[in-house]
Design a protein around this motif. Structure first.
Motif: not given
Length: 345
Positions: A103-105, A128-133, A141-147, A306-309
């Motif tokens: 789901c998310s990076v 997902g690097a940017y997560k709408p929650r 999300g991690m943002g640009e680093k996730g990309l 253990q997933a973050w989302s």
């Protein structure tokens, strides 16, 4: 309104006809299929006399189109659209692809998940690097680093990346990074400034159905993107909100054949968000495949607890591998049945 062009029309005659229509303030959409060429006429076509058009040498017949979506309409574009997602991966027109990943990076562990899903047959990587929650306090999300992590995995495995863009101001960042497919999530399905912004690019867009959207509203969302010049739209049925509470959403598998009837755009199924529980993801994936979806988007995590989302709806790599084996069997049965019946797969 659509004008069906005679086979005998020359390219010069077609070009002259299009200019004649556009000089009168209308927009056009020319679709050249294997069997016929169609000119879609967009605007207030009540001002056009269809008998006048049919009197022209190159026009075979004229039909009015009642649906509000024009560019996404199969009447304007009878042939299936095939979207090139990069890395040799095509979606639509008989090309079936599976998008898989967490789901998310969450960091470098993404690459291990990516390797696992590719071994099982996934052809595109999600995360997902940017997560709408729903809650502002949930992981965003991690943002640009996730990309960057997604792109690192993409480079190693030669897989297109699918990731969500939430803000029109971030579209240029996604373009600069070279993201292969920009996803518009359910919460942004009617964020019209965002739809217009991704429509100004040529990057493929995966448009998810909104939580309470009708099928026509989903197609109108695609129309917003296409009206800005981007024809590379993939639709996604991800479940809608109903009175049922036993699943996260209600998976509208009916939408898959309905969209194929109404539109030339490819449509994939998302059994993860539609059901919300791991135990239901695989059966929903099989149903979407059997209904003729052009692909699937499935969440996979190597340690869902253990997933973050959204760990509750993620498959483990082993479960995903089993699902892919069964999906291949279903696809083989469907394509064989369609071929024997004389219908294109």
């Amino acid at each position: 309104m659509i004008a069906i062009v005679k086979d005998s029309a020359t390219p010069e005659q077609l070009s002259h006809f299009v200019r004649w229509i556009e000089d009168r303030g209308f927009k056009t959409n020319v679709s050249k299929g294997e069997n016929e060429t169609i000119v879609g006429i967009i605007g207030d076509t009540t001002q056009i006399d269809p008998f006048l058009l049919e009197s022209m040498d190159i026009i075979d017949q004229v039909r009015r189109v009642s649906e509000p979506f024009k560019k996404a309409n199969r009447k304007f574009h009878p042939e299936d659209t095939v979207v090139d997602c990069g890395h040799g991966v095509l979606v639509g027109g008989g090309n079936f692809q599976v998008i898989a990943g967490p789901c998310s990076v969450e960091g470098k562990g993404l690459i291990d998940i990516a390797r696992a899903v590719k071994r099982s047959g996934a052809t595109m990587l999600r995360g997902g690097a940017y997560k709408p929650r729903t809650s502002p306090y949930s992981y965003q999300g991690m943002g640009e680093k996730g990309l960057d992590i997604l792109l690192e995995a993409s480079a190693e495995l030669d897989m297109p990346v699918v990731t969500e863009v939430m803000d029109p101001r971030d579209v240029q960042l996604f373009l600069d990074k070279g993201i292969d497919v920009m996803q518009i999530g359910a919460r942004n399905a009617q964020n019209f400034p965002l739809l217009r912004e991704v429509g100004k690019t040529r990057t493929p867009v995966l448009l998810k159905r909104g939580m309470s959207e009708t099928i026509d509203e989903l197609l109108m969302g695609a129309e917003y993107i296409m009206s800005e010049g981007n024809p590379n739209v993939i639709l996604c049925e991800r479940g809608i909100r109903t009175f049922e509470t036993r699943t996260r959403n209600t998976f509208d598998v009916n939408a898959i054949p309905v969209v194929h009837h109404l539109s030339h755009l490819p449509i994939i199924g998302d059994p993860s968000h539609s059901t919300g529980y791991t135990r239901y993801v695989r059966p929903a994936a099989y149903a979407a495949t059997a209904a003729g979806a052009d692909g699937l988007e499935i969440e996979v995590h190597d340690n869902p607890s253990q997933a973050w989302s959204d760990g509750a709806q993620a498959l483990t790599p082993a479960q995903f591998d089993d699902a892919m084996r069964r999906i291949r069997v279903i696809r083989e049965a469907i394509c064989q049945d369609l071929d024997e019946g004389g219908v294109e797969a």
